[in-house]
Design an enzyme around this catalytic site. Structure first.
Site, PDB file in Angstrom:
ATOM      1  CE  LYS A   1      -1.564   1.814   4.018  1.00 50.75           C
ATOM      2  NZ  LYS A   1      -1.416   3.261   3.801  1.00 50.75           N
ATOM      3  CG  ASN A   2       2.559   2.605   3.500  1.00 47.30           C
ATOM      4  OD1 ASN A   2       1.392   2.897   3.446  1.00 47.30           O
ATOM      5  ND2 ASN A   2       3.112   2.377   4.778  1.00 47.30           N
TER       6      ASN A   2
ATOM      7  NE  ARG B   1      -0.617  13.152   7.343  1.00 46.79           N
ATOM      8  CZ  ARG B   1       0.603  13.216   6.837  1.00 46.79           C
ATOM      9  NH1 ARG B   1       1.065  12.519   6.040  1.00 46.79           N
ATOM     10  NH2 ARG B   1       1.070  14.512   7.355  1.00 46.79           N
TER      11      ARG B   1
ATOM     12  CG  ASP C   1      -3.838   5.751   9.267  1.00 48.07           C
ATOM     13  OD1 ASP C   1      -4.914   5.624   8.611  1.00 48.07           O
ATOM     14  OD2 ASP C   1      -2.870   5.421   9.081  1.00 48.07           O
TER      15      ASP C   1
ATOM     16  CG  ASP D   1       3.050   1.337   9.358  1.00 48.80           C
ATOM     17  OD1 ASP D   1       2.581   2.315  10.113  1.00 48.80           O
ATOM     18  OD2 ASP D   1       3.046   1.684   7.944  1.00 48.80           O
TER      19      ASP D   1
HETATM   20  C1  UD1 Z   1       4.424   6.775   6.209  1.00 45.91           C
HETATM   21  C2  UD1 Z   1       3.563   5.668   5.827  1.00 45.91           C
HETATM   22  C3  UD1 Z   1       3.025   5.200   7.319  1.00 45.91           C
HETATM   23  C4  UD1 Z   1       4.388   4.839   8.015  1.00 45.91           C
HETATM   24  C5  UD1 Z   1       5.029   5.840   8.240  1.00 45.91           C
HETATM   25  C6  UD1 Z   1       6.749   5.853   8.941  1.00 45.91           C
HETATM   26  C7  UD1 Z   1       2.352   5.833   3.750  1.00 45.91           C
HETATM   27  C8  UD1 Z   1       1.194   6.200   3.148  1.00 45.91           C
HETATM   28  N1  UD1 Z   1       2.481   6.017   5.309  1.00 45.91           N
HETATM   29  O1  UD1 Z   1       3.985   7.596   6.644  1.00 45.91           O
HETATM   30  O2  UD1 Z   1       2.280   3.886   7.164  1.00 45.91           O
HETATM   31  O3  UD1 Z   1       3.845   4.706   9.697  1.00 45.91           O
HETATM   32  O4  UD1 Z   1       5.465   6.355   6.873  1.00 45.91           O
HETATM   33  O5  UD1 Z   1       7.196   4.659   8.433  1.00 45.91           O
HETATM   34  O6  UD1 Z   1       3.422   5.717   3.120  1.00 45.91           O
HETATM   35  N2  UD1 Z   1       6.750  14.646  10.119  1.00 45.91           N
HETATM   36  C9  UD1 Z   1       6.795  16.083  10.517  1.00 45.91           C
HETATM   37  N3  UD1 Z   1       7.047  16.865   9.482  1.00 45.91           N
HETATM   38  C10 UD1 Z   1       6.998  16.545   8.084  1.00 45.91           C
HETATM   39  C11 UD1 Z   1       6.751  15.171   7.842  1.00 45.91           C
HETATM   40  C12 UD1 Z   1       6.754  14.296   8.977  1.00 45.91           C
HETATM   41  O7  UD1 Z   1       6.916  16.338  11.599  1.00 45.91           O
HETATM   42  O8  UD1 Z   1       6.953  17.417   7.176  1.00 45.91           O
HETATM   43  C13 UD1 Z   1       6.624  13.633  11.252  1.00 45.91           C
HETATM   44  C14 UD1 Z   1       5.407  13.037  11.653  1.00 45.91           C
HETATM   45  O9  UD1 Z   1       4.623  13.579  12.317  1.00 45.91           O
HETATM   46  C15 UD1 Z   1       5.692  11.787  12.142  1.00 45.91           C
HETATM   47  C16 UD1 Z   1       7.133  11.494  11.695  1.00 45.91           C
HETATM   48  O10 UD1 Z   1       7.655  12.686  11.236  1.00 45.91           O
HETATM   49  O11 UD1 Z   1       5.701  11.907  13.446  1.00 45.91           O
HETATM   50  C17 UD1 Z   1       7.074  10.269  10.545  1.00 45.91           C
HETATM   51  O12 UD1 Z   1       6.324  10.824   9.460  1.00 45.91           O
HETATM   52  P1  UD1 Z   1       6.643  10.408   8.028  1.00 45.91           P
HETATM   53  O13 UD1 Z   1       7.803   9.257   7.879  1.00 45.91           O
HETATM   54  O14 UD1 Z   1       6.655  11.442   6.999  1.00 45.91           O
HETATM   55  O15 UD1 Z   1       5.430   9.259   7.856  1.00 45.91           O
HETATM   56  P2  UD1 Z   1       4.494   9.310   6.463  1.00 45.91           P
HETATM   57  O16 UD1 Z   1       5.035   9.460   5.259  1.00 45.91           O
HETATM   58  O17 UD1 Z   1       3.340  10.191   6.916  1.00 45.91           O
END
Ligand code: UD1
Length: 422
Positions: free
Chosen positions: A22-23, A94, A118, A307
């Protein structure tokens, strides 16, 4: 409205095949926007999120054919695209935010509704925004929309991420592949899904070095071409089946899996007492005793994946001993613990730590999935709880697990979808 009804106690045994992640696939669908013409993706999981992303791409002007029965999606991308991702879609998923980079690159302007998604924490976008700003974009937030524009086009830049964010790495990468000049992303995410998207972009004609390392170097090219690409197998679904074998004292062969993508999680299962063997096209997990408690610390890849944290809390809930689980990525991920406690689990949380004292037996109850992985964790707990567990808010699980119930039934679980009265 439906719930999953589970009668616990059955041991799971047999084979299951994992499809694409999915991701990864959602990002690959967004990456298709970078090249006019027909991109075809295979090994696409039959999940709700793929349908939502398909709808988003249609609204942007693409013709999208979903053949989820055969795991195929074809996307015909026009020369001229719309550049707005509406709130009604972004709030449902998202990952819609992933179109930010490609649309800015293709259209020079993009409006994306700020996401909900989520229920697992604040999930900021600051690193996406600052990366694009370094590449010459102007970014504002108006009426709940993030509006980015680069009328003169984007240019290469040095971008340091405060944290190896998966989403920010993808946004900047997709903006950089056709930007003028060289972009270097430091402290980039290293997840297998990032490697997958890099591979697809390289096949499309992008120049990227360092995929799978903390430094991605991108030399912009004027244009990209459409491709056919097979999605990388889902390591989180793989890990969920592995825990299903371990928690039920079962014996499951997981086909089309890449054990090297979840080495730490598999090591934890071995420590818990499972017999984990790599086979030709996947792995085999067998358990013939009560699991031993295992401590978990979630970290960006190659650390233990957040995850898989709820699934391992479920395992620890029935293990021999006490486990300390530390969640470093999403602060609200422990919300699901309140539901697990309804099944009789002994879990105490304090900040980003959870102390799980293994119980001899859980007891079935109605519970609610708070996000995709929480849903998976509750189903796993329900498989070993005495009596009937009904997991509500099933739509979360449908977003991430293709054919989950059918596979569980084939492996011997007593589980079915039941309508919820009212
Ligand atoms: C993706 C995955 C999710 C997984 C996560 C970490 C998808 C659709 N989702 O989520 O299933 O759990 O990676 O492996 O691929 N953050 C900030 N600022 C930013 C970006 C991120 O503060 O600009 C923080 C987020 O709030 C969070 C952390 O960084 O606490 C991790 O986020 P990120 O690695 O970006 O996860 P996602 O891409 O949202």
């Amino acid at each position: 409205m439906e719930a999953l009804q589970i009668i616990g106690g059955n041991r799971l045994a047999g084979s299951v095949r994992v499809t694409g992640a999915k991701n990864s696939v959602l990002k690959l669908m967004a990456a298709a926007l970078l090249a006019p013409g027909r991109t075809t993706l295979t090994e696409v999981p039959g999940i709700l999120d793929v349908e939502i992303m398909g709808e988003l791409l249609r609204r942007l002007g693409c013709a999208v054919e979903l053949d989820l029965g055969h795991g195929r999606v074809s996307i015909d991308v026009p020369e001229s695209l719309e550049h707005r991702a509406d709130y009604d879609l972004v709030r449902r998923m998202r990952a819609s935010i992933t179109v930010l980079g490609p649309l800015l690159a293709r259209c020079g302007v993009v409006d994306v509704a700020l996401p909900g998604g989520d229920n697992i924490g604040s999930r900021g976008l600051d690193m996406h925004v600052s990366g694009l700003q370094r590449m010459g974009a102007e970014v504002t937030i108006e009426h709940g929309y993030l509006i980015a524009s680069a009328p003169e086009g984007l240019h290469g830049a040095s971008v340091w991420l405060d944290f190896p964010s998966v989403g920010a790495t993808e946004t900047i990468l997709m903006a950089a592949v056709t930007a003028a000049g060289r972009t270097v992303i430091d402290n980039a995410a290293r997840e297998p899904e990032i490697v997958d998207i890099c591979q697809m972009l390289i096949d499309m004609g992008a120049h990227i070095d360092g995929a799978g390392t903390s430094t991605l170097e991108v030399e912009g090219v004027p244009s990209l071409r459409p491709v056919q690409h097979a999605t990388v197998p889902d390591r989180i679904v793989t890990g969920t089946w592995a825990v299903a074998a371990a928690i039920t004292g079962g014996d499951i062969t997981i086909e089309n899996a890449r054990p090297e993508h979840l080495q730490i999680a598999l090591d934890k299962l071995s420590t818990a007492g499972a017999d984990v063997t790599e086979i030709d096209d996947g792995l085999h997990v067998r358990m013939d005793r009560r699991p031993a408690a295992v401590d978990i610390v979630t970290l960006p890849y190659p650390g233990f994946p957040t995850d898989l944290q709820p699934q391992f809390i479920a395992l620890n809930a029935v293990a021999q001993g006490t486990a300390l689980v530390t969640e470093n990525l999403f602060e609200a991920r422990f919300r699901f613990v309140h539901e697990l406690v309804r099944l009789g689990a002994d879990v105490q949380t304090e900040g980003h730590h959870a102390l799980v004292r293994g119980r001899d037996q859980l007891s079935g109850a109605p519970v609610e999935a708070t996000d995709i992985r929480a849903g998976a964790g509750l189903v796993l707990a329900g498989l070993v709880a005495e009596g009937v567990t009904s997991v509500h808010e099933v739509h979360h699980i449908d977003r991430g697990y293709a054919g989950f119930v059918d596979d569980l039934v084939r492996l011997g679980a007593q589980i079915s979808r039941v309508p919820i009265p009212g």
